[in-house]
Each structure stands twice: as C-alpha cells, then as structure tokens.
Design an enzyme around this catalytic site. Structure first.
Site, PDB file in Angstrom:
ATOM      1  N   LYS A  31      41.769  92.488  85.967  1.00  0.00           N
ATOM      2  CA  LYS A  31      41.871  92.192  87.392  1.00  0.00           C
ATOM      3  C   LYS A  31      43.301  92.431  87.868  1.00  0.00           C
ATOM      4  CE  LYS A  31      39.468  88.534  88.692  1.00  0.00           C
ATOM      5  NZ  LYS A  31      39.200  87.063  88.679  1.00  0.00           N
ATOM      6  N   ARG A 101      43.642  82.922  89.986  1.00  0.00           N
ATOM      7  CA  ARG A 101      42.470  83.621  89.463  1.00  0.00           C
ATOM      8  C   ARG A 101      42.687  84.026  88.012  1.00  0.00           C
ATOM      9  NH1 ARG A 101      41.774  88.647  93.391  1.00  0.00           N
ATOM     10  NH2 ARG A 101      39.609  88.420  92.708  1.00  0.00           N
ATOM     11  N   GLY A 110      32.181  85.230  85.921  1.00  0.00           N
ATOM     12  CA  GLY A 110      31.890  83.811  86.053  1.00  0.00           C
ATOM     13  C   GLY A 110      32.337  82.948  84.891  1.00  0.00           C
ATOM     14  N   MET A 112      35.486  82.473  83.669  1.00  0.00           N
ATOM     15  CA  MET A 112      36.736  81.766  83.871  1.00  0.00           C
ATOM     16  C   MET A 112      36.790  81.394  85.358  1.00  0.00           C
ATOM     17  SD  MET A 112      37.941  82.449  80.771  1.00  0.00           S
ATOM     18  CE  MET A 112      39.687  82.235  80.841  1.00  0.00           C
ATOM     19  N   ARG A 340      36.824  96.949  89.734  1.00  0.00           N
ATOM     20  CA  ARG A 340      36.668  97.131  88.290  1.00  0.00           C
ATOM     21  C   ARG A 340      35.518  98.093  88.071  1.00  0.00           C
ATOM     22  NH1 ARG A 340      34.467  91.049  87.739  1.00  0.00           N
ATOM     23  NH2 ARG A 340      32.555  91.351  88.890  1.00  0.00           N
ATOM     24  N   HIS A 462      25.271  85.970  89.453  1.00  0.00           N
ATOM     25  CA  HIS A 462      25.539  85.796  88.028  1.00  0.00           C
ATOM     26  C   HIS A 462      24.353  86.283  87.196  1.00  0.00           C
ATOM     27  CE1 HIS A 462      25.585  83.282  84.293  1.00  0.00           C
ATOM     28  NE2 HIS A 462      26.848  83.694  84.301  1.00  0.00           N
ATOM     29  N   SER A 781      17.289 113.908  49.721  1.00  0.00           N
ATOM     30  CA  SER A 781      17.214 113.006  50.859  1.00  0.00           C
ATOM     31  C   SER A 781      17.567 111.609  50.355  1.00  0.00           C
ATOM     32  CB  SER A 781      15.805 113.021  51.455  1.00  0.00           C
ATOM     33  OG  SER A 781      15.723 112.084  52.486  1.00  0.00           O
ATOM     34  N   CYS A 849      16.837 109.374  54.959  1.00  0.00           N
ATOM     35  CA  CYS A 849      15.573 108.992  55.591  1.00  0.00           C
ATOM     36  C   CYS A 849      15.354 107.489  55.527  1.00  0.00           C
ATOM     37  CB  CYS A 849      14.410 109.733  54.949  1.00  0.00           C
ATOM     38  SG  CYS A 849      14.179 109.317  53.219  1.00  0.00           S
ATOM     39  N   TYR A 869      21.270 116.216  58.191  1.00  0.00           N
ATOM     40  CA  TYR A 869      20.442 115.562  59.207  1.00  0.00           C
ATOM     41  C   TYR A 869      20.260 114.091  58.873  1.00  0.00           C
ATOM     42  CZ  TYR A 869      16.723 115.630  55.755  1.00  0.00           C
ATOM     43  OH  TYR A 869      16.004 115.414  54.616  1.00  0.00           O
TER      44      TYR A 869
HETATM   45  P1  ADP Z   1      35.659  85.997  89.401  1.00  0.00           P
HETATM   46  O1  ADP Z   1      36.386  86.607  88.269  1.00  0.00           O
HETATM   47  O2  ADP Z   1      34.747  84.894  89.006  1.00  0.00           O
HETATM   48  O3  ADP Z   1      35.039  87.015  90.291  1.00  0.00           O
HETATM   49  P2  ADP Z   1      37.797  85.837  91.306  1.00  0.00           P
HETATM   50  O4  ADP Z   1      39.146  85.506  90.842  1.00  0.00           O
HETATM   51  O5  ADP Z   1      37.550  87.278  91.527  1.00  0.00           O
HETATM   52  O6  ADP Z   1      36.759  85.230  90.275  1.00  0.00           O
HETATM   53  O7  ADP Z   1      37.572  84.988  92.602  1.00  0.00           O
HETATM   54  C1  ADP Z   1      36.407  84.375  93.030  1.00  0.00           C
HETATM   55  C2  ADP Z   1      36.153  84.709  94.487  1.00  0.00           C
HETATM   56  O8  ADP Z   1      37.241  84.321  95.292  1.00  0.00           O
HETATM   57  C3  ADP Z   1      35.969  86.179  94.716  1.00  0.00           C
HETATM   58  O9  ADP Z   1      34.972  86.369  95.660  1.00  0.00           O
HETATM   59  C4  ADP Z   1      37.288  86.621  95.258  1.00  0.00           C
HETATM   60  O10 ADP Z   1      37.174  87.737  96.079  1.00  0.00           O
HETATM   61  C5  ADP Z   1      37.722  85.396  96.055  1.00  0.00           C
HETATM   62  N1  ADP Z   1      39.185  85.338  96.141  1.00  0.00           N
HETATM   63  C6  ADP Z   1      40.038  85.248  95.106  1.00  0.00           C
HETATM   64  N2  ADP Z   1      41.317  85.257  95.533  1.00  0.00           N
HETATM   65  C7  ADP Z   1      41.267  85.330  96.877  1.00  0.00           C
HETATM   66  C8  ADP Z   1      42.270  85.397  97.896  1.00  0.00           C
HETATM   67  N3  ADP Z   1      43.556  85.388  97.596  1.00  0.00           N
HETATM   68  N4  ADP Z   1      41.856  85.492  99.166  1.00  0.00           N
HETATM   69  C9  ADP Z   1      40.541  85.509  99.455  1.00  0.00           C
HETATM   70  N5  ADP Z   1      39.553  85.453  98.557  1.00  0.00           N
HETATM   71  C10 ADP Z   1      39.903  85.373  97.269  1.00  0.00           C
HETATM   72 MG    MG Z   2      35.984  88.531  91.002  1.00  0.00          MG
HETATM   73 MG    MG Z   3      34.949  82.677  88.741  1.00  0.00          MG
END
Ligand code: ADP
Ligand code: MG
Ligand code: MG
Length: 892
Positions: A31, A101, A110, A112, A340, A462, A781, A849, A869
């Site tokens: 990220k 984040r 989802g 972390m 990503r 999710h 074989s 085989c 093969y």
């Molecule tokens: P995950 O890895 O679970 O997707 P994220 O870190 O991407 O977690 O964040 C969860 C949600 O919060 C995502 O929808 C992301 O776009 C939103 N988000 C994270 N940081 C910001 C920010 N600085 N401003 C607005 N939305 C944010």
């Molecule tokens: Mg995200």
């Molecule tokens: Mg999350």
C-alpha cells in the site's frame, strides 16, 4: 540513524537503498509503496508517510517497544504533511486529521485494521464543525473515530457500539446511520466515550497507540491464520501508513468508492466498481448501505468520473496489470487512496493475461507466467449443465439470485458459522457457509466450505475477495435472504431452509438452488484459455501425456492436449464385474490348460479395450503396461471366504458339498498367495516371468488390436511396458516373449505395426542399473509412486495416514514425497537412470507416469532432469501443459 519513516514524496530515497521494486514493497508494504509511486506519477493522493516494515519487525522483536528514533522521525514527517496541507495536527483552529493504515508486502484484505479520523477530540470536533460548516460531518467523523479506536486499538467488541447506533436509528425511524441528526450523533459520541473510557484526548497519543496497534495486529490470530492459508511468510512485518484524511462524508458532492480496472470475475476489459455518496472508508465494502454502480457516477459526477477512468488506464499501463483502486471525492475533488494488482477469478486471470498480451501491454511469456497452474485447474472445476439448471428452475428450486462474485458450482449442506463449517467438514460433510456478511475471523470456515453465500455485501466485499482468492464459488449480497443465526435457518419469502439442508450455488450466475444439482466438467473451448495454452505449448519442452485406461479417458485427454498415453493399466479392466470371474478362474487354475482357457476368454475383451485406445490416440504413442498388481487383489479376502464357508456348512437345508469344495479350493489358493508384504512380493515383471501365458495373452491382445486399428485406417503406435523390473534378465525374457508374439500376430495379419518394448523404473536397483536395462528396454518410464515407496522404504498406503503427515508437520520432511518428487533422493535416482539409460541408448524416450506427473513442482523437476514427457490424469493435462511452460520459461 536508521530511517524508519518515508514521506510519500520520498520514494526515490527508498529506491536508492533497495535493489528492486520488490524490495521497496517489502520495506514500505504494498500500500505504502504504491501510494508513493502514485504521488510520483502525479496522481492525486492525500499527503502522508509510511513507517517501514523494519520498524514493525524491530517492535515485535523488542517485545512491543518502538525502535529508537522512530517517534522523532514520525514528528518530522508530520511537520512535512502539515506544511503540504497547511493544517496542524491537534490544532483546534485548523485541525489536520489523519488515518492510520496497515499495509504489508502482500495485500491481506481486511486482515489488518485501519483507524480513520485520528486527531479529533472534544475541542477539535467543536471547531471542525464550525470550520467545515457541517456539524453533522464533524460528529459523524468523531463517533467513527471513537468506535474504530475502541475496537481496533483497544480491542473492544463491536456489538455495544452497534447496539447504540441501532437504538438511535429506531428512535429516529431511519435505516442508515447517515440519516441520524447532528444531535443524535452528539449523543452517540457521549455514549461511545462512555464505552471507551480510556479514549485519549491527545491526538499524538491517539496516533501512537494506533501505530502500535497496527504493529501488534501483524502477530494477531487473524493475520496469522490468513498468512498460513495464503502461504505468506510470517517474518515480513507490516508497514504503517499515516495519511491526511479526505472526506467522502462531507455532504452531497462527496463520495467514496472502489473500482477495478477490469472485471474481477470475468476479466472483461471494462472498469467496474461501487460507490456511496456521503460516506467514509469501509462503508462501501462493509455492505451496510446499498452501493451505486460506478457507471452511474458518469452522470452523478462526470468530471471526477472521467478523471478516475483516465487514472485507471494510467495505472494499468504503469503496473501492466489490472488495478484495484480506492478513491474518495471530497467536494468534487477526486483523491486516490490505494491501488494494487486486483484479485481475480481463474477465468478473469486467463482472459486478462491473454488480452493484455494481445494489447501489447505484456509479452506472451509474461501472460503465460501470470496464470498459475492452480488457476487452470480451477477452470476444470464442475459446473451445472444448462439442462440441470433449467430443470431445477422449472421445478421451482431456484431460491434466490445474488451477485456472481466467484465462479464455479458448489453443492453442500448449509451451515451458519465458520466453526460449525470446519467441524462438519472434519466429519466428512461438504458445506456451504451462509453468513449475513463475512469477516476476517470467518476465513477458516470459508476455506473449509465448498462455497460461500452472504445476504449483504457487494462485489468487493470481504466474502467476494477471499472467495476469489481461494477459488471458492460464492454468491453475495442476496438482499431478500433472511438469515436467522439464532434459529439456525434462512428464508426467502415463505421458504425456509434449516441448517444441514442441501443447497447448490452457482458462482458464475449468482444463483442459489435448493437441493443438489448434478455437476459436469466445463468444456475447454474458452477462447482465452485455448490461446493461453497454445502459447504455453510454444514455450514448453516437456511433452504431456495422459494416464488413461479407457477410450473415453483417452479421448478427453486428447481434447485437453495430451500427445500420448503414458500409462494404460491393463489390470483395471480385469476388475470389471463381468470379467472378474474369468480373471479369478485364470488365477485359480491348477493346470495350464484351464488357465489358457480362461485367458482365451479374456483375450477378445482386452483386444477390444486396446483397439478403442489406439483409435482414440491414432498417430500418438500408447504405452500399455503388462499386468502389475499382486494376484490376491483379484481374489476375495481370506476372512470373507471363511465366512462364506461357515454359512454354507451351517445351512443344513440342502447339500452344499460342491460349493463347499469350491470355496475351500479358493481359500487354499488365497492362502498360498498370501504374502506379508505384497507390494514387495509377487507382482510386476515377476508375474510375467512365472506366468508367461498371461503376458503372452496381453501381448497378443495388444498386437491384434493394433492390427485391427491399422486395418480400420488408424495409425496405432503401441509401446509395451514391463512393470517393476529389477534385473536386465527379466527384460531379456519378457521382451523376447513380446517380440515373438508381435511377430506372430503381424505375420498372421500381414500387417506391420511399429512398436517398442520398454520398462518402468520403480526400484532403486532399476535406477542404478539403468545402463544394462537400456540394452533391452527401448524406453523408460518412471513410476514415481513405487519409486518413492521403494526409495524411502515407506509404504504409501499406510504412511499417508500416519507418521508421514507428522513428519511433514514437524518439518522433518519439507513436503509429502508422494505429492511432490523428493528432489534430493528420488530425484538423484532419476538423474542416474536418465544418464545411464541415455548412455547405453542415446536419445531413448524417458518420461514419468506417477501421480507426480500432474504436480507443478514435480513437473519443474522433470524438466530440469531432462525427461521427454510427463504423464498425468486427463484432467491434469492442461495444468501440466502450463506448468511445463513455466518450468521452461523459468529455466531461461
Ligand atoms: P484495508 O487494507 O482494509 O483496505 P485501508 O487502509 O485501505 O484498509 O482503509 C480502509 C478504508 O478507509 C478504505 O476504504 C480507505 O480508502 C479508507 N481510508 C483510509 N485512509 C483514508 C484517508 N486518509 N482518507 C479517506 N479515506 C481513507
Ligand atoms: Mg484498502
Ligand atoms: Mg482494514
């Protein structure tokens, strides 16, 4: 001092230290690295910085102590962000809010947790309401922060918060939190602060605790389970991204959404996504409110929509792969929050790879390498026939239709929670996990289930993401599905299904049926798959043959691209109900005459089998193995016979003398054939040496069938294979026998058919004496099942139940050698045999085989060892074609 923190606009500093983009991702997490990369590309990204995975690892190693200097660097980075944004963290008159984040090297959806709106407190929220002119927004953000902080950082359960929200919604008569009034939100904030007494008012304290919570979550159970399932190493650590908040909940010219640059389920080259007005962060993925289709944004907010499309293309071209993006529009201005490589189904993976190569974005080699053998395997998963679906629909068994997020058909009994799913699967049941929505702590149940159904959530929920990643059929977002978790039932309208009842789901169409629908294997005529496999064929060196005993299997194998039969097990035909009595008479015969009579009866049956194979594989080699298993396998067991005998003796109603005599005779023969170690006993080539009349009959059947097929205009290429040889003398004799019969038959028929006689290498002695064996054998074989068994001196049938599993779990063996060739042991024997054989007989054909022939890792080993093969089950042929191409491409 070590650099623990990188601003998003300092990506070049990180690159200067690392020798590859892979390593930059390792340091900053996927990220963080991509956020910084987007900044460099000029994509609008809210300012922020990344705390490295090294800091996380240092924290974990030092028993939850942040490394020295880290907080100082965070402060400096924060100063930089304050300059960029013109706002000040913690200053009520001009507050900067940030998100915290997580982001590991590999995306773990989802797994972390993220905390949004950090920086709010009693003072700041009041001022924010004034500055933004939107008190509703300010208190909405604040209540979110307290809840997220409570659950993510302090580990409080979510329910008490949800209960408070539900209470206010009911009182106000609304269904969405967004429709609560500002007064409600203020009251909710008070209630929430009561629920989280230790919520820190100091923004710096909030940030520190949040960062540490992310570090800790790396070693949490959820994340650990996920890494185990996804085979992600545990020592990578996670980075933490601190980023300026942009607000999708600041009124009606604000929204937040997610998009995929191509269709994640079908691979179609068209952007898809969902968004929500006046919402923040997880609202879209959580599936709490019904989302809007990205296409509608073109009219709702044309400028931002057009910009998003342009960025999507820009990012695809940059990363040369399909992108999964998060975005937010604040007061009409578009911001990208994440990009990503997108998760996709097997079908989508193939289509995207092929189309990107056709578009010139990637090479054909890349396209082939981007699809995994497992994904090809998934193509061959069952689907329902059109007729079965029609019939089920006509019968009124179509329960509901939801979003088709992960293709394939799955049949199983309904379960309503992950633990029960796992429990039932352990009892041998097939289950469909049904949940309102799934969460990270449901993953173990999702992995155990055949398929997944949810009543809420969208294409990027999710449930959808996890299902796609693991190739589980899934249908989500079935709004009319009512799930009663307490009562263990689900219902649509007036139809109720209880836990334990069977349903069939179709992840390609989104349908859910009651009852079990029959499934079929899909045909292989998908344009993209055919193209991809044809490219794979250009790159691979290994041939791919199939193990097939019957003409129908051979036909399928050929359709799937096999260019020969590597193993036809003749004895399988002996087990057929109408033949077994004759086979038994042949074995029980106490004189040659009786045995010959039984063999004469078997001859036309075998001839027919072989003729069908030669026709199906006309022009391609068909390797037929002479009888191999110990004879007792064809006879009833000792106990069974004793039982029968006792019943006959006990029954005095009529005389059973004749029958008793017969059973006694069989019993005597069974006892005389009894061996302590039958797998090391009278079997394989040994049978042919001591009962040459069996081999003679089989050879006759093979060559008569070949002549018949040639007569009918086909081109048979028979290759006779002698199993389990240990000495060249066995081959001398059996080869002479086969040649004699072949010559006899061909002169009777006046037809000449090219043929070969070879042997299987299944014992260490055969491998070690391959040179001499090759004097008599025209091909080898490797029967790697037996070769593994004899090399390890581990009985396959017993070991896989017991200690072998333990050995793998305890790490004594790196993997189950019956699944993937043991490179060091068995691999070395293969190497010696190949060298020995080819030295004696240059250019001789050598293949394998065993079961290993369909295992991608083993295929790579076969490639390295220079085999000609691999031969595997017909269904694995496409998988093996791709795996062989991977082996060749990775070899360059
Ligand atoms: P995950 O890895 O679970 O997707 P994220 O870190 O991407 O977690 O964040 C969860 C949600 O919060 C995502 O929808 C992301 O776009 C939103 N988000 C994270 N940081 C910001 C920010 N600085 N401003 C607005 N939305 C944010
Ligand atoms: Mg995200
Ligand atoms: Mg999350």
């Amino acid at each position: 001092m070590k650099k623990w923190v990188y601003n998003f606009d300092q990506i070049s500093d990180a690159e200067a230290l690392m020798d590859s983009w892979e390593n930059v991702r390792g340091l900053l997490g996927g990220k963080g690295a991509n956020l910084a990369d987007m900044v460099r590309l000029g994509v609008p990204v809210p300012p922020g910085f990344t705390i490295t995975t090294e800091a996380c690892n240092a924290y974990v190693a030092a028993d939850a102590t942040v490394p020295e200097g880290m907080w100082g660097q965070v402060r400096t980075a924060m100063d930089h962000v304050e300059v960029r944004t013109g706002k000040v963290f913690g200053d009520p008159s001009n507050p900067l809010l940030v998100s915290c984040r997580s982001g590991a090297k590999f995306s773990m959806p989802g797994m972390m947790d993220t905390v949004l709106d950090i920086g709010l407190n009693t003072e700041v929220v009041k001022q924010l309401a004034v500055i933004s002119g939107d008190a509703h927004f300010a208190y909405d953000s604040y209540r979110r922060l307290i809840q997220m902080f409570g659950s993510v950082v302090l580990d409080y359960p979510d329910e008490p918060f949800e209960e408070v929200l539900a209470e206010f919604r009911t009182a106000r008569g609304v269904t969405s939190d967004g429709d609560l009034t500002t007064e409600d939100l203020m009251a909710i904030v008070d209630r929430f602060r009561g629920l989280v007494p230790e919520f820190p008012d100091n923004p710096n304290e909030q940030l520190k605790l949040a960062v540490e919570a992310v570090f800790k979550s790396w070693s949490g159970k959820r994340a650990t389970d996920y890494r185990n399932a996804a085979k992600i190493p545990h020592d990578l650590g996670t980075a933490v991204n601190v980023q300026t908040m942009v607000f999708g909940n600041l009124g009606d010219d604000c929204l937040t959404g997610v998009a995929m640059s191509r269709h994640g389920a079908t691979g179609e080259n068209h952007i898809e996504g969902d968004y929500l007005f006046n919402a923040q962060g997880e609202d879209v993925v959580a599936g709490i409110r019904a989302t809007k289709d990205l296409a509608e944004m073109a009219t709702d907010m044309p400028t931002a929509h057009a910009e998003l499309l342009a960025i999507s293309t820009q990012l695809e071209n940059h990363y040369r792969d399909m992108q999964d993006m998060e975005f937010t529009v604040e007061n009409g201005k578009l911001w990208l929050l994440q990009t990503r490589d997108g998760k996709r189904t097997a079908q989508a993976a193939v289509r995207i790879a092929v189309e990107m190569a056709e578009e010139g974005l990637i090479s054909k080699e890349d396209a082939v390498l981007r699809v995994t053998p497992d994904q090809i395997d998934f193509f061959l998963h069952p689907q329902y026939t059109i007729e079965a679906r029609k019939a089920a629909t006509a019968a009124g068994n179509l329960l509901a239709i939801g979003l088709n997020v992960s293709p394939g058909a799955a049949v199983g009994v309904v379960v309503f929670d992950a633990d029960t799913a796992v429990e039932w699967v352990e009892q041998g049941k097939k289950v469909i996990l049904v949940r309102p929505e799934t969460r990270p702590d449901d993953v173990h149940g999702m992995l155990a289930a055949e398929g997944i159904v949810t009543s809420r959530g969208g294409r990027t929920s999710h449930a959808a993401l996890v299902a796609r990643q693991f190739g589980k059929p899934a249908v989500v977002g079935i709004a009319e599905l009512d799930i009663d978790l307490e009562g263990r039932t689900m219902s649509v309208g007036d139809r109720t299904i209880a836990e334990g009842e069977v349903v069939s789901i179709e992840g390609t169409s989104g349908e859910v049926f009651t009852g079990a629908l029959p499934t079929v294997i899909p045909d292989m005529n998908d344009r993209w798959l055919t193209t991809l496999l044809s490219w794979a064929d250009e790159f691979r060196r290994l041939g791919v043959f199939a193990n097939a005993d019957y003409p129908a299997d051979a036909t399928r194998a050929r359709e799937y691209g096999a260019t020969g039969i590597g193993l036809c097990r003749t004895e399988h035909m002996f087990f057929e109900a109408e033949r077994l009595p004759t086979v038994q008479r042949m074995i029980l015969a106490d004189n040659l005459e009786d045995r010959q009579a039984a063999l004469d009866e078997l001859l036309p049956m075998q001839r027919n089998d072989f003729k069908g194979l030669f026709e199906a594989m006309s022009g391609l080699p068909v390797i037929i193995r002479l009888i191999d298993p110990p004879l007792h396998e064809f006879l009833p067991g000792h106990d069974e016979l004793e039982h029968e005998l006792r019943d006959l003796v006990d029954d005095k109603s009529v005389s059973h003398d004749a029958e008793i005599q017969q059973v006694e005779k069989v019993l005597a023969r069974v006892d005389s054939l009894h061996e302590e170690n039958p797998m090391l006993g009278f079997r394989g080539a040994r049978l042919g040496i001591l009962m040459p009349e069996i081999s003679r009959m089989q050879a006759r059947a093979i060559f008569e069938a070949a002549c018949d097929a040639a007569d009918a205009g086909f081109t048979p290429i028979p290759e006779v294979m002698i199993p389990l040889s240990i000495h060249v003398k066995e081959l001398e004799r059996l080869r002479a026998l086969v040649v004699e019969v072949a010559t006899e038959v061909m002169s009777e028929r006046g037809i000449t058919v090219e043929y070969k006689v070879g042997t299987m290498i299944e014992t260490p002695r055969a491998a070690l004496t391959a040179g001499p064996l090759a004097r008599e054998a025209e091909f080898f074989s490797f029967g790697t099942n037996d070769l593994t068994q004899t090399t390890f001196a581990i009985s396959r049938d017993d070991a896989e139940k017991g200690f072998l599993i333990e050995y793998v779990e305890q790490g004594i063996l790196p993997m189950n050698p019956f699944q993937t060739i043991d490179r060091l042991g068995v691999g070395t024997l293969i190497k010696l045999a190949v060298e020995g054989g080819r030295k004696q007989r240059p250019g001789m054909d050598i293949g394998i085989c065993g079961e290993h022939g369909g295992d991608p890792e083993s295929i790579a080993i076969c490639h390295e060892l220079g085999l000609d093969y691999v031969s595997c089950s017909p269904f694995r042929v496409p998988v093996a074609r791709l795996a062989a191409a991977h082996a060749a491409l990775n070899d360059k």
